[in-house]
Motif scaffolding. Structure first.
Motif, PDB file in Angstrom:
ATOM      1  N   GLN A 197      25.719  33.841  42.090  1.00 51.07           N
ATOM      2  CA  GLN A 197      26.867  33.040  41.588  1.00 51.07           C
ATOM      3  C   GLN A 197      27.681  33.959  40.598  1.00 51.07           C
ATOM      4  O   GLN A 197      28.940  33.951  41.018  1.00 51.07           O
ATOM      5  CB  GLN A 197      26.213  32.031  40.702  1.00 51.07           C
ATOM      6  CG  GLN A 197      25.804  30.692  41.403  1.00 51.07           C
ATOM      7  CD  GLN A 197      25.786  29.651  40.649  1.00 51.07           C
ATOM      8  OE1 GLN A 197      26.329  28.993  39.847  1.00 51.07           O
ATOM      9  NE2 GLN A 197      24.438  29.032  40.787  1.00 51.07           N
ATOM     10  N   LEU A 239      29.863  35.964  43.218  1.00 51.75           N
ATOM     11  CA  LEU A 239      30.939  35.218  43.502  1.00 51.75           C
ATOM     12  C   LEU A 239      31.926  35.079  42.356  1.00 51.75           C
ATOM     13  O   LEU A 239      33.154  35.133  42.518  1.00 51.75           O
ATOM     14  CB  LEU A 239      30.078  33.799  43.955  1.00 51.75           C
ATOM     15  CG  LEU A 239      31.377  32.871  44.445  1.00 51.75           C
ATOM     16  CD1 LEU A 239      32.176  33.444  45.896  1.00 51.75           C
ATOM     17  CD2 LEU A 239      30.851  31.521  44.671  1.00 51.75           C
ATOM     18  N   GLN A 288      33.972  38.174  42.761  1.00 49.88           N
ATOM     19  CA  GLN A 288      35.019  38.083  43.942  1.00 49.88           C
ATOM     20  C   GLN A 288      36.321  37.376  43.673  1.00 49.88           C
ATOM     21  O   GLN A 288      37.333  37.409  44.098  1.00 49.88           O
ATOM     22  CB  GLN A 288      34.277  37.821  44.973  1.00 49.88           C
ATOM     23  CG  GLN A 288      33.162  38.840  45.318  1.00 49.88           C
ATOM     24  CD  GLN A 288      32.292  38.152  46.671  1.00 49.88           C
ATOM     25  OE1 GLN A 288      32.503  37.226  47.254  1.00 49.88           O
ATOM     26  NE2 GLN A 288      30.981  38.808  46.619  1.00 49.88           N
ATOM     27  N   THR A 289      35.866  35.964  42.874  1.00 52.28           N
ATOM     28  CA  THR A 289      36.847  35.031  42.663  1.00 52.28           C
ATOM     29  C   THR A 289      37.567  35.007  41.323  1.00 52.28           C
ATOM     30  O   THR A 289      38.558  34.423  41.214  1.00 52.28           O
ATOM     31  CB  THR A 289      36.522  33.690  42.940  1.00 52.28           C
ATOM     32  OG1 THR A 289      35.388  33.526  42.093  1.00 52.28           O
ATOM     33  CG2 THR A 289      36.002  33.465  44.450  1.00 52.28           C
TER      34      THR A 289
END
Length: 261
Positions: A46, A49, A52-53
């Protein structure tokens, strides 16, 4: 400077932070209580992620908190406003521990991480809430009727005393929906002249949302109750008027009036 003057220790909240860190590090879901379709909660995945975002919020199934520790889940529910900062700091420590070699990730992120919870045990309507719910973690249902434009909000301010030959700096002055300077300089006893250090302060994106009771939740033919909510960072601009949603968060008693939309 008296170390107790500005650095009050909340031992219970600190312990909650330590236990929450162990939850992030060590939790394994109980297969008896977990759904077969539920994905294993890999918190390192998580965080990757989030990188990345460009996100700053990790979302955690509250059922997993209950499985890990009944006592931890009770305190998070009953005293959420008190311990929110400490579980965010625990997430920060978890990221530093597991991403020490990824300095680029740590540098490009904001100075603050947030923890969001979902799948709380109870969902309640707007009309069922009273002052007993203040500061508690709750889940409410409602229909969005109005949203504001996103705006920057000062969360933690860093201030420097502007008295001649003083220049004492005080960091991490918490703001509560209104601008607040330190009350007194511990070095020169100045109470008036402070400058906000923008580069050392924390601003986040806020958005105001107004919701009202959903028709089938109204117990009698009266005007539906409304609530004004404030969401931040990753939750900004994800709902629109007409959406029926569940909102997880805590109620606050605000001493004054927050500006209207």
């Amino acid at each position: 400077m008296d170390p107790g003057l500005f650095n009050f220790r909340d031992e219970l909240a600190e312990e909650v932070g330590r236990v929450f860190f162990h939850f992030l590090n060590d939790f394994t879901p109980n297969k008896i209580f977990s759904s077969k379709l539920e994905k294993y909660p890999d918190f390192i995945e998580q965080v990757n992620l989030m990188n990345q975002t460009f996100s700053s919020t990790i979302f955690i199934n509250f059922e997993h908190i209950i499985q890990f520790s009944d006592e931890l889940s009770d305190i998070i529910e009953e005293q959420h406003q008190r311990i929110e900062h400490y579980i965010s700091e625990a997430l920060d420590e978890f990221i530093k521990k597991n991403f020490r070699q990824k300095k680029i990730f740590l540098k490009k992120k904001s100075k603050k991480y947030w923890v969001g919870f979902y799948n709380l045990p109870f969902i309640t309507s707007l009309s069922s809430h009273t002052s007993k719910n203040i500061n508690k973690l709750i889940c409410i249902s409602g229909m969005v009727t109005r949203i504001s434009e996103p705006y920057p909000q000062l969360i933690y301010g860093s201030f420097v005393c502007e008295n001649f030959d003083c220049k004492f700096q005080i960091d991490y002055v918490e703001q509560f929906f209104e601008y607040k300077e330190p009350k007194i300089c511990p070095k020169c006893h100045n109470i008036n002249t402070w400058t906000l250090l923008f580069e050392n302060s924390l601003f986040v994106h806020f958005q105001k949302i107004r919701i009202q009771e959903i028709n089938n939740e109204i117990s009698s033919p009266i005007i539906p109750q409304t609530f004004d909510l404030i969401v931040k960072e990753d939750l900004v601009d994800i709902v629109k008027p007409g959406d029926k949603c569940f909102f997880n968060g805590f109620l606050i008693a605000y001493p004054g009036k927050i500006k209207n939309f």
